[in-house]
Design a protein around this motif. Structure first.
Motif, PDB file in Angstrom:
ATOM      1  N   ALA A   1      36.641  43.028   7.525  1.00  0.00           N
ATOM      2  CA  ALA A   1      36.355  41.641   7.887  1.00  0.00           C
ATOM      3  C   ALA A   1      37.318  40.700   7.209  1.00  0.00           C
ATOM      4  CB  ALA A   1      34.916  41.279   7.500  1.00  0.00           C
ATOM      5  N   HIS A   2      37.776  39.691   7.957  1.00  0.00           N
ATOM      6  CA  HIS A   2      38.594  38.644   7.353  1.00  0.00           C
ATOM      7  C   HIS A   2      37.682  37.765   6.510  1.00  0.00           C
ATOM      8  CE1 HIS A   2      41.606  40.009  10.061  1.00  0.00           C
ATOM      9  NE2 HIS A   2      40.992  39.563  11.139  1.00  0.00           N
ATOM     10  N   THR A   3      38.013  37.567   5.271  1.00  0.00           N
ATOM     11  CA  THR A   3      37.129  36.819   4.383  1.00  0.00           C
ATOM     12  C   THR A   3      37.476  35.337   4.309  1.00  0.00           C
ATOM     13  OG1 THR A   3      38.566  37.424   2.535  1.00  0.00           O
ATOM     14  CG2 THR A   3      36.654  38.809   2.938  1.00  0.00           C
ATOM     15  N   GLU A   4      38.721  34.990   4.560  1.00  0.00           N
ATOM     16  CA  GLU A   4      39.090  33.584   4.465  1.00  0.00           C
ATOM     17  C   GLU A   4      39.236  32.942   5.829  1.00  0.00           C
ATOM     18  OE1 GLU A   4      42.368  32.746   2.005  1.00  0.00           O
ATOM     19  OE2 GLU A   4      41.501  33.619   0.223  1.00  0.00           O
ATOM     20  N   THR A   5      39.655  33.703   6.820  1.00  0.00           N
ATOM     21  CA  THR A   5      39.751  33.189   8.177  1.00  0.00           C
ATOM     22  C   THR A   5      39.195  34.251   9.092  1.00  0.00           C
ATOM     23  OG1 THR A   5      41.907  34.144   8.653  1.00  0.00           O
ATOM     24  CG2 THR A   5      41.895  32.002   7.574  1.00  0.00           C
ATOM     25  N   ASN A   6      38.985  33.895  10.352  1.00  0.00           N
ATOM     26  CA  ASN A   6      38.439  34.868  11.272  1.00  0.00           C
ATOM     27  C   ASN A   6      39.497  35.459  12.190  1.00  0.00           C
ATOM     28  OD1 ASN A   6      38.643  32.367  12.525  1.00  0.00           O
ATOM     29  ND2 ASN A   6      37.019  32.810  13.972  1.00  0.00           N
TER      30      ASN A   6
ATOM     31  N   LEU B   1      27.250  19.281   1.835  1.00  0.00           N
ATOM     32  CA  LEU B   1      28.457  18.953   2.595  1.00  0.00           C
ATOM     33  C   LEU B   1      28.242  17.674   3.409  1.00  0.00           C
ATOM     34  CD1 LEU B   1      29.695  22.370   4.033  1.00  0.00           C
ATOM     35  CD2 LEU B   1      30.672  21.086   2.136  1.00  0.00           C
ATOM     36  N   SER B   2      29.229  16.782   3.337  1.00  0.00           N
ATOM     37  CA  SER B   2      29.200  15.587   4.187  1.00  0.00           C
ATOM     38  C   SER B   2      30.239  15.793   5.296  1.00  0.00           C
ATOM     39  CB  SER B   2      29.522  14.337   3.362  1.00  0.00           C
ATOM     40  OG  SER B   2      30.763  14.494   2.697  1.00  0.00           O
ATOM     41  N   ASN B   3      30.417  14.786   6.131  1.00  0.00           N
ATOM     42  CA  ASN B   3      31.373  14.891   7.230  1.00  0.00           C
ATOM     43  C   ASN B   3      31.026  16.066   8.145  1.00  0.00           C
ATOM     44  OD1 ASN B   3      33.595  14.205   8.803  1.00  0.00           O
ATOM     45  ND2 ASN B   3      35.051  15.379   7.546  1.00  0.00           N
ATOM     46  N   VAL B   4      29.723  16.203   8.460  1.00  0.00           N
ATOM     47  CA  VAL B   4      29.246  17.263   9.340  1.00  0.00           C
ATOM     48  C   VAL B   4      28.975  16.687  10.725  1.00  0.00           C
ATOM     49  CG1 VAL B   4      27.372  18.899   9.788  1.00  0.00           C
ATOM     50  CG2 VAL B   4      28.249  18.610   7.465  1.00  0.00           C
ATOM     51  N   THR B   5      29.391  17.397  11.760  1.00  0.00           N
ATOM     52  CA  THR B   5      29.152  16.974  13.138  1.00  0.00           C
ATOM     53  C   THR B   5      28.366  18.068  13.862  1.00  0.00           C
ATOM     54  OG1 THR B   5      31.270  17.903  13.849  1.00  0.00           O
ATOM     55  CG2 THR B   5      31.237  15.568  13.260  1.00  0.00           C
ATOM     56  N   MET B   6      27.772  17.700  14.995  1.00  0.00           N
ATOM     57  CA  MET B   6      26.988  18.656  15.770  1.00  0.00           C
ATOM     58  C   MET B   6      27.486  18.701  17.207  1.00  0.00           C
ATOM     59  SD  MET B   6      22.894  18.693  16.717  1.00  0.00           S
ATOM     60  CE  MET B   6      23.080  17.468  18.022  1.00  0.00           C
TER      61      MET B   6
ATOM     62  N   ALA C   1      33.413  25.089   2.119  1.00  0.00           N
ATOM     63  CA  ALA C   1      32.122  25.399   2.745  1.00  0.00           C
ATOM     64  C   ALA C   1      31.518  26.658   2.149  1.00  0.00           C
ATOM     65  CB  ALA C   1      32.308  25.547   4.254  1.00  0.00           C
ATOM     66  N   LYS C   2      32.344  27.674   1.953  1.00  0.00           N
ATOM     67  CA  LYS C   2      31.855  28.928   1.370  1.00  0.00           C
ATOM     68  C   LYS C   2      31.391  28.707  -0.068  1.00  0.00           C
ATOM     69  CE  LYS C   2      34.495  32.182   4.212  1.00  0.00           C
ATOM     70  NZ  LYS C   2      33.372  33.013   4.676  1.00  0.00           N
ATOM     71  N   ALA C   3      32.122  27.864  -0.820  1.00  0.00           N
ATOM     72  CA  ALA C   3      31.759  27.580  -2.207  1.00  0.00           C
ATOM     73  C   ALA C   3      30.413  26.870  -2.303  1.00  0.00           C
ATOM     74  CB  ALA C   3      32.846  26.729  -2.868  1.00  0.00           C
TER      75      ALA C   3
END
Length: 361
Positions: free
Chosen positions: A260-265, A303-308, A335-337
């Motif tokens: 699995a890619h851990t930092e990017t997909n 986390l701020s600056n979240v959109t849906m 985000a992971k942190a």
């Protein structure tokens, strides 16, 4: 003599490291295919279209296609007409250390009019139609002699019992939705099947699988035209090819040689790839839910600056937005942190999501 011995030890160490790295690089992407029902459990049965036979034929065909890929290994929960308890299916998937779990089923109802494909991920839906599908698929539990002990009093016929089913799959829901979307898109755009969407439902068979997992409903055996298609060799091969392509697309986006890619997909962009990609916007998908959540930091671990992005059944939540891929990776790390361990980068072009690997070409 000591110097020669030291050289020999150094050489042997390098050889062993090379062999170890080579073995790791050849690690395969493991797909667990689960043909629903089997044996004494025929599944839904209408107009001589028998679910257990259809899904087994499709699963075996999917496996045949995937086995042609040198970096994919296929496991089956059943490869013939035998009864396998529901709980054992996810146990088998976990023991195989699968990268994805794909359970294949057919719909069937009293009316002959419904048709179309739909793909489920694990979730606590209150939608009536979703619950009915889950109740039907979960009802096989009652065929097991010790179901009261094995399933701790779980009653597949009681909606309140189904809604109360614990969601263990939370860490994998985003990847499950992505896999489900790729499979469902293949049915819709390549095969032109009626699209009933990607949905959430409380399925026991998905409940215990510790990996991205989906449950596919190939169509309605109770519909005369669709049932005939599902029972035909042509239909089964077409559906299998579409499922296999969806799995391969997912594997190419998330994994490299089974790791699995851990930092990017996707794989890191080549050295000549610009950090800023013209016309492309990168976002960090941090959550996916049937619920509408207020876009407040306390709902997203600070986390701020979240959109849906609102969907028909499932809403996706994103952190940050940038045209710079390097910056997107930094935001992913943030985000992971914060605890969004299953978050990943997605790419948009002209307002539509595109495969990340395509954005980085």
């Amino acid at each position: 003599m000591n110097r020669n011995r030291a050289k020999w030890l150094t050489l042997m160490t390098l050889v062993l490291l090379t062999l170890t790295m080579s073995a790791q690089n050849k690690q395969k992407f493991k797909v667990v295919l689960d043909p629903g029902h089997g044996g004494k459990d025929t599944g839904t049965n209408h107009l001589k279209n028998v679910e257990k036979d259809i899904v087994l034929a499709v699963a075996l065909e999917v496996g045949k296609i995937l086995n042609k890929e040198s970096d994919i290994e296929v496991f089956y929960t059943r490869s013939k007409d035998v009864f396998v308890p529901v709980k054992e299916r996810s146990v088998m998937a976990n023991e195989a250390k699968g990268n994805v779990f794909v359970s294949i089923h057919c719909n069937g109802v009293a009316s002959s009019s419904p048709s179309g494909t739909e793909t489920y991920v694990m979730g606590l839906s209150k939608n009536k139609s979703n619950l009915e599908v889950a109740k039907q698929e979960n009802s096989v539990i009652l065929m097991e002699d010790d179901y009261k002990t094995q399933y701790a009093g779980f009653n597949p016929s009681a909606p309140e019992s189904i809604i109360g089913l614990m969601l263990i799959q939370e860490d994998y829901v985003q990847q499950s939705i992505d896999l489900a979307s790729r499979v469902q898109d293949g049915f819709t755009y390549d095969l032109k099947r009626k699209n009933r969407g990607v949905k959430q439902g409380p399925f026991w068979v998905l409940h215990g699988a510790f990996m991205p997992s989906i449950l596919i409903e190939l169509g309605f055996v109770s519909n005369k035209e669709e049932g005939a298609y599902l029972s035909s060799s042509k239909g089964q091969k077409e559906l299998a090819k579409s499922i296999a392509q969806g799995i391969i697309s997912y594997k190419n986006a998330y994994y490299n040689n089974g790791i699995a890619h851990t930092e990017t997909n996707v794989n890191e962009p080549q050295a000549n790839t610009k950090s800023a990609v013209k016309g492309v916007t990168f976002k960090i998908q941090i959550a996916a839910s049937s619920r509408v959540l207020a876009l407040k930091p306390q709902n997203f671990k600070g986390l701020s600056n979240v959109t849906m992005e609102k969907g028909k059944k499932i809403n996706k939540y994103f952190y940050s937005e940038t045209s710079d891929y390097t910056e997107a990776k930094q935001r992913l790390a943030e985000a992971k942190a914060k605890g969004h361990s299953s978050s990943f980068i997605v790419a948009y072009k002209n307002g539509k999501q595109i495969p990340l690997e395509e954005a980085l070409k």
